[in-house]
Design a protein around this motif. Structure first.
Motif, short mmCIF file in Angstrom:
data_model
loop_
_atom_site.label_atom_id
_atom_site.label_comp_id
_atom_site.label_asym_id
_atom_site.label_seq_id
_atom_site.Cartn_x
_atom_site.Cartn_y
_atom_site.Cartn_z
N HIS A 1 7.50 2.21 -5.11
CA HIS A 1 6.15 2.41 -4.61
C HIS A 1 5.50 1.05 -4.37
N GLY A 2 4.47 1.05 -3.55
CA GLY A 2 3.75 -0.19 -3.28
C GLY A 2 3.06 -0.70 -4.54
N VAL A 3 2.99 -2.01 -4.65
CA VAL A 3 2.41 -2.61 -5.86
C VAL A 3 0.97 -2.14 -6.09
N PHE A 4 0.24 -1.86 -4.99
CA PHE A 4 -1.16 -1.45 -5.15
C PHE A 4 -1.30 0.03 -5.55
N ALA A 5 -0.16 0.74 -5.58
CA ALA A 5 -0.15 2.12 -6.06
C ALA A 5 0.49 2.20 -7.44
N THR A 6 0.72 1.06 -8.06
CA THR A 6 1.31 1.02 -9.41
C THR A 6 0.53 0.03 -10.28
N ARG A 7 0.93 -0.02 -11.54
CA ARG A 7 0.35 -0.99 -12.46
C ARG A 7 1.32 -2.14 -12.74
N SER A 8 2.25 -2.35 -11.84
CA SER A 8 3.25 -3.41 -12.00
C SER A 8 2.62 -4.75 -12.37
N PRO A 9 3.29 -5.54 -13.24
CA PRO A 9 2.76 -6.87 -13.56
C PRO A 9 3.01 -7.91 -12.46
N ARG A 10 3.88 -7.59 -11.52
CA ARG A 10 4.23 -8.58 -10.49
C ARG A 10 3.35 -8.37 -9.26
N ARG A 11 2.10 -8.89 -9.34
CA ARG A 11 1.07 -8.65 -8.35
C ARG A 11 0.67 -9.96 -7.68
N LEU B 1 0.82 -1.23 0.00
CA LEU B 1 0.00 0.00 0.00
C LEU B 1 0.85 1.27 0.00
N THR B 2 2.15 1.12 0.08
CA THR B 2 3.04 2.29 0.16
C THR B 2 2.72 3.32 -0.92
N ASP B 3 2.47 4.54 -0.50
CA ASP B 3 2.20 5.69 -1.39
C ASP B 3 0.80 5.69 -2.00
N ILE B 4 -0.05 4.81 -1.55
CA ILE B 4 -1.40 4.79 -2.12
C ILE B 4 -2.21 6.01 -1.67
N LEU C 1 -5.82 6.14 -12.94
CA LEU C 1 -4.87 7.12 -13.49
C LEU C 1 -5.53 8.10 -14.44
N SER C 2 -6.74 7.81 -14.87
CA SER C 2 -7.40 8.73 -15.77
C SER C 2 -8.89 8.45 -15.70
N SER C 3 -9.65 9.00 -16.62
CA SER C 3 -11.07 8.70 -16.75
C SER C 3 -11.92 9.33 -15.66
N ILE C 4 -11.32 10.15 -14.86
CA ILE C 4 -12.09 10.94 -13.89
C ILE C 4 -11.88 12.40 -14.30
N ALA C 5 -12.89 13.22 -14.16
CA ALA C 5 -12.75 14.64 -14.52
C ALA C 5 -11.46 15.16 -13.88
N PRO C 6 -10.60 15.78 -14.67
CA PRO C 6 -9.26 16.15 -14.19
C PRO C 6 -9.27 16.91 -12.88
N GLU C 7 -10.26 17.78 -12.68
CA GLU C 7 -10.25 18.58 -11.45
C GLU C 7 -10.57 17.74 -10.22
N LYS C 8 -11.06 16.53 -10.44
CA LYS C 8 -11.38 15.66 -9.30
C LYS C 8 -10.34 14.56 -9.09
N LEU C 9 -9.40 14.47 -9.98
CA LEU C 9 -8.44 13.37 -9.92
C LEU C 9 -7.12 13.82 -9.33
N ARG C 10 -6.65 13.01 -8.40
CA ARG C 10 -5.28 13.20 -7.93
C ARG C 10 -4.50 11.96 -8.33
N ARG C 11 -3.22 12.15 -8.67
CA ARG C 11 -2.45 11.02 -9.16
C ARG C 11 -1.18 10.79 -8.37
N GLY C 12 -1.19 11.28 -7.10
CA GLY C 12 -0.14 10.94 -6.15
C GLY C 12 1.27 11.04 -6.69
N TRP C 13 2.05 9.99 -6.44
CA TRP C 13 3.47 10.01 -6.78
C TRP C 13 3.70 10.18 -8.27
#
Lengths: 148, 148
Positions: free
Chosen positions: B78-88, A44-47, A127-139
């Motif tokens: 970053h944590g796997v759940f915060a990425t799209r990594s294939p190694r899940r 969950l790191t950085d989620i 990572l996308s598909s949400i209205a840009p003003e409502k989306l945060r993309r963290g790291w």
């Protein structure tokens, strides 16, 4: 091919399928908790930086599949791949939730439609598909800024 | 828990992982075909009405999982759940594609990032999260109109 394994379980106010809002205009605004098992918590790191998450979970209370079925939102039958029916060849469900906060291995989220105790298979950042003003993309947004 | 089974396979121009665009700003505009197995073809009924599909597929050329890893789009882990990594923990991938046309059990789509021969686990209609003017919702929109 692979055998699924739970990475956690959902705590939900819905105890039975009849309680989950279904059909046209159904709104999923219920709050719940995604409880990730201790051995997967590092994943969950950085989620926290993401506003919305894609949750993949298992229709564990559904049996078998039906290629053609009539959903609650229509009175006509449609192919399973054109619906969100739980009776699928691979019983995988998808829900987009809003991440309210994280407490260790617990993700407090809004917008769940799972039953209490549902096994969670995977979580991915939206990572996308949400209205840009409502989306945060963290790291990822931060990395973009750093790289100019 | 369940054991995954393929409902079809992807025909893709990408034969190896190094050919798939990755990282910041990577665009997935490749055309390809989702070839659904004959025994599941009935499940495609009415899928033509949807402009975008959610494709769940298996990272079949990835082994094991890594809870913390550095993605191509950053130089930090970053944590796997915060990425799209294939190694899940469950090797399930998600791609949103645009449906160009259907020919029987073949869905011609745009926007694939899978390797050639990738097993498809599930297909779901995308019901929201796309700018409304670009989204079609097939039978569901028709059903809403009928019900007023």
């Amino acid at each position: 091919m692979f055998t699924s394994r739970p990475v956690g379980f959902v705590s939900s106010p819905y105890k039975g399928a009849s309680e989950v809002p279904k059909g046209l205009g159904a709104k999923h605004e219920a709050d719940g908790v995604l409880r990730i098992l201790p051995e997967f918590e590092v994943g969950l790191t950085d989620i926290e930086g993401f506003s919305h998450l894609v949750v993949l979970w298992e229709f564990d209370r559904s049996q078998g599949f039906e290629l053609l079925g009539t959903p609650p939102s229509d009175d006509r039958a449609h192919g399973v791949f054109a619906t969100r029916s739980p009776r699928r060849p691979n019983p995988i469900a998808l829900t987009i939730v809003e991440l309210l906060r994280r407490e260790g291995g617990e993700l407090h989220v809004r917008g769940i439609d799972m039953l209490d105790g549902t096994p969670i298979l995977d979580i991915k950042p939206l990572l996308s598909s949400i209205a840009p003003e409502k989306l945060r993309r963290g790291w990822l947004a931060e990395a973009e800024v750093r790289r100019g």
